[in-house]
Enzyme design. Sequence first.
Site, PDB file in Angstrom:
ATOM      1  N   CYS A 151     -11.636 -16.520  -2.349  1.00  0.00           N
ATOM      2  CA  CYS A 151     -10.675 -16.075  -3.380  1.00  0.00           C
ATOM      3  C   CYS A 151     -11.362 -15.603  -4.659  1.00  0.00           C
ATOM      4  O   CYS A 151     -10.747 -14.917  -5.468  1.00  0.00           O
ATOM      5  CB  CYS A 151      -9.697 -17.194  -3.699  1.00  0.00           C
ATOM      6  N   ASN A 178      -0.727 -15.777  -2.201  1.00  0.00           N
ATOM      7  CA  ASN A 178      -2.172 -15.787  -2.462  1.00  0.00           C
ATOM      8  C   ASN A 178      -2.846 -14.784  -1.524  1.00  0.00           C
ATOM      9  O   ASN A 178      -2.890 -15.003  -0.314  1.00  0.00           O
ATOM     10  CB  ASN A 178      -2.690 -17.212  -2.229  1.00  0.00           C
ATOM     11  N   HIS A 220      -6.483 -15.354 -10.611  1.00  0.00           N
ATOM     12  CA  HIS A 220      -6.259 -15.436  -9.174  1.00  0.00           C
ATOM     13  C   HIS A 220      -4.909 -16.096  -8.967  1.00  0.00           C
ATOM     14  O   HIS A 220      -4.572 -17.071  -9.646  1.00  0.00           O
ATOM     15  CB  HIS A 220      -7.375 -16.269  -8.533  1.00  0.00           C
TER      16      HIS A 220
HETATM   17  O1  UT7 Z   1      -6.884 -19.797  -3.298  1.00  0.00           O
HETATM   18  C1  UT7 Z   1      -7.705 -20.890  -3.076  1.00  0.00           C
HETATM   19  C2  UT7 Z   1      -7.288 -22.015  -3.851  1.00  0.00           C
HETATM   20  N1  UT7 Z   1      -6.176 -22.725  -3.234  1.00  0.00           N
HETATM   21  C3  UT7 Z   1      -5.387 -23.368  -4.015  1.00  0.00           C
HETATM   22  O2  UT7 Z   1      -5.541 -23.291  -5.201  1.00  0.00           O
HETATM   23  C4  UT7 Z   1      -4.339 -24.280  -3.432  1.00  0.00           C
HETATM   24  C5  UT7 Z   1      -4.218 -25.476  -4.300  1.00  0.00           C
HETATM   25  N2  UT7 Z   1      -3.218 -26.443  -3.851  1.00  0.00           N
HETATM   26  C6  UT7 Z   1      -1.900 -26.212  -3.927  1.00  0.00           C
HETATM   27  O3  UT7 Z   1      -1.462 -25.142  -4.324  1.00  0.00           O
HETATM   28  C7  UT7 Z   1      -0.966 -27.347  -3.563  1.00  0.00           C
HETATM   29  O4  UT7 Z   1      -1.719 -28.520  -3.347  1.00  0.00           O
HETATM   30  C8  UT7 Z   1      -0.123 -27.036  -2.318  1.00  0.00           C
HETATM   31  C9  UT7 Z   1       0.953 -26.027  -2.664  1.00  0.00           C
HETATM   32  C10 UT7 Z   1      -0.984 -26.533  -1.206  1.00  0.00           C
HETATM   33  C11 UT7 Z   1       0.600 -28.313  -1.840  1.00  0.00           C
HETATM   34  O5  UT7 Z   1       1.375 -28.869  -2.874  1.00  0.00           O
HETATM   35  P1  UT7 Z   1       1.285 -30.448  -3.175  1.00  0.00           P
HETATM   36  O6  UT7 Z   1       2.272 -30.740  -4.230  1.00  0.00           O
HETATM   37  O7  UT7 Z   1      -0.171 -30.747  -3.492  1.00  0.00           O
HETATM   38  O8  UT7 Z   1       1.761 -31.090  -1.826  1.00  0.00           O
HETATM   39  P2  UT7 Z   1       0.968 -32.016  -0.785  1.00  0.00           P
HETATM   40  O9  UT7 Z   1      -0.067 -31.249  -0.059  1.00  0.00           O
HETATM   41  O10 UT7 Z   1       0.531 -33.264  -1.477  1.00  0.00           O
HETATM   42  O11 UT7 Z   1       2.117 -32.384   0.220  1.00  0.00           O
HETATM   43  C12 UT7 Z   1       3.315 -33.082  -0.214  1.00  0.00           C
HETATM   44  C13 UT7 Z   1       4.259 -33.197   0.954  1.00  0.00           C
HETATM   45  C14 UT7 Z   1       3.597 -33.736   2.220  1.00  0.00           C
HETATM   46  O12 UT7 Z   1       4.541 -34.576   2.883  1.00  0.00           O
HETATM   47  P3  UT7 Z   1       4.434 -36.176   2.731  1.00  0.00           P
HETATM   48  O13 UT7 Z   1       3.078 -36.526   3.291  1.00  0.00           O
HETATM   49  O14 UT7 Z   1       4.549 -36.451   1.270  1.00  0.00           O
HETATM   50  O15 UT7 Z   1       5.591 -36.659   3.552  1.00  0.00           O
HETATM   51  C15 UT7 Z   1       3.380 -32.511   3.076  1.00  0.00           C
HETATM   52  O16 UT7 Z   1       3.375 -32.792   4.458  1.00  0.00           O
HETATM   53  O17 UT7 Z   1       4.762 -31.905   1.315  1.00  0.00           O
HETATM   54  C16 UT7 Z   1       4.597 -31.692   2.722  1.00  0.00           C
HETATM   55  N3  UT7 Z   1       4.414 -30.264   2.963  1.00  0.00           N
HETATM   56  C17 UT7 Z   1       5.454 -29.426   3.150  1.00  0.00           C
HETATM   57  N4  UT7 Z   1       6.774 -29.631   3.183  1.00  0.00           N
HETATM   58  C18 UT7 Z   1       7.572 -28.549   3.382  1.00  0.00           C
HETATM   59  C19 UT7 Z   1       3.257 -29.555   3.003  1.00  0.00           C
HETATM   60  N5  UT7 Z   1       3.525 -28.262   3.227  1.00  0.00           N
HETATM   61  C20 UT7 Z   1       4.871 -28.147   3.315  1.00  0.00           C
HETATM   62  C21 UT7 Z   1       5.754 -27.067   3.533  1.00  0.00           C
HETATM   63  N6  UT7 Z   1       7.074 -27.314   3.558  1.00  0.00           N
HETATM   64  N7  UT7 Z   1       5.312 -25.790   3.694  1.00  0.00           N
END
Ligand code: UT7
Length: 331
Positions: A114, A288, A258
């Site tokens: 990225c 992204n 980004h």
């Molecule tokens: O470009 C390179 C750089 N990349 C980034 O900068 C990405 C950085 N990270 C992020 O943007 C965020 O961490 C995400 C958007 C990827 C995820 O958001 P989060 O608030 O950190 O969520 P999480 O990964 O902690 O997941 C929370 C919950 C989980 O369920 P449980 O374990 O709490 O029951 C996941 O399984 O959300 C669940 N989950 C989803 N639910 C519905 C993960 N993906 C999804 C989804 N739909 N698509």
Amino acid sequence: MTMTSQIVGCGAYLPERVVDNDELSKRVDTTNEWIFSRTGIRERRIAADGELTSDLAFEASKKALESAGIGADEVDLIVLGTTTPDKTFPATATAVQRMLGLKNGAAFDVQAVCSGFIYSLAVADNFVKAGQARTALVIGAETFSRILDWEDRATCVLFGDGAGAVVLRGSEAEAAGPDGHGRNSARGILSTHLHSDGRYSDLLYVDGGPSSTRTVGHVRMRGREVFRHAVSNLSAVIEEALDANGMQSSDIDWVVPHQANKRILDATVRKLGLPPERVVTTLERHANTSAASVPLALDEAVRDGRVQPGNLVLLEAMGGGFTWGACLIRW
Ligand code: UT7
């Protein structure tokens, strides 16, 4: 002779097909509400079958050259940031070179995920300032949809395809003293700042490759940890860029970041004390697009007249590796 390098044209290209969050929710267990509230994304573009990274890059490049009013035959360097090349080799940049009808100069890819556009711009800027190139095409282009695991809801909802390009032109630097506030008043790329830290390679990576699995593999990410590193690394590199030029965050007219997550953008500018209106955001429509996200956003802000001559523009990105970087430009 001191050389300066200036962006003299921008271009962008997005594939036609729009995939919104509702369409994705039919494919994996997710909702529009979850995706939008966690990321700020509503839709993304997905390349058609047979539409390659080089095709997107070529379209964006043509527009960048057109807006610069420069013929392709003047290009003597092509640097293309991508993590989704057409083939393992040759470099996708050489395909773009061929499509533009060129056979002189140098063309190569840069792999910094990225941060690929910021890395490519830094490389081209140094070539130009060293007098080794005069007119560089700098491209960020991705078909990230090809390396997504479409069963993994935690990653497949985050990315999209697209390309952006700029034309960088070298000229002899005019003597530019400090402005009325003692700050650098020179035009063009003022400085670039690159970093990487390979200790974090297991937080964001593709689980395949020619030398390891002999397959292409899929994106794997520990999102929450990437998020935390992104905010602190980006804030630090922005401070570094400002310090290097004796400037403060209040001097910045436009931040072109980004586009990974709206919450990362908000947290980063909040740390800098900048109003959110100064941030160019395309995330909602593009998702992204990895190396393409910064030049896509820059093109939009230049074309709609937000970025004006004399503005101070800050580009920044962070990606797998980790890699991250920033570039400060006096437009
Ligand atoms: O470009 C390179 C750089 N990349 C980034 O900068 C990405 C950085 N990270 C992020 O943007 C965020 O961490 C995400 C958007 C990827 C995820 O958001 P989060 O608030 O950190 O969520 P999480 O990964 O902690 O997941 C929370 C919950 C989980 O369920 P449980 O374990 O709490 O029951 C996941 O399984 O959300 C669940 N989950 C989803 N639910 C519905 C993960 N993906 C999804 C989804 N739909 N698509």
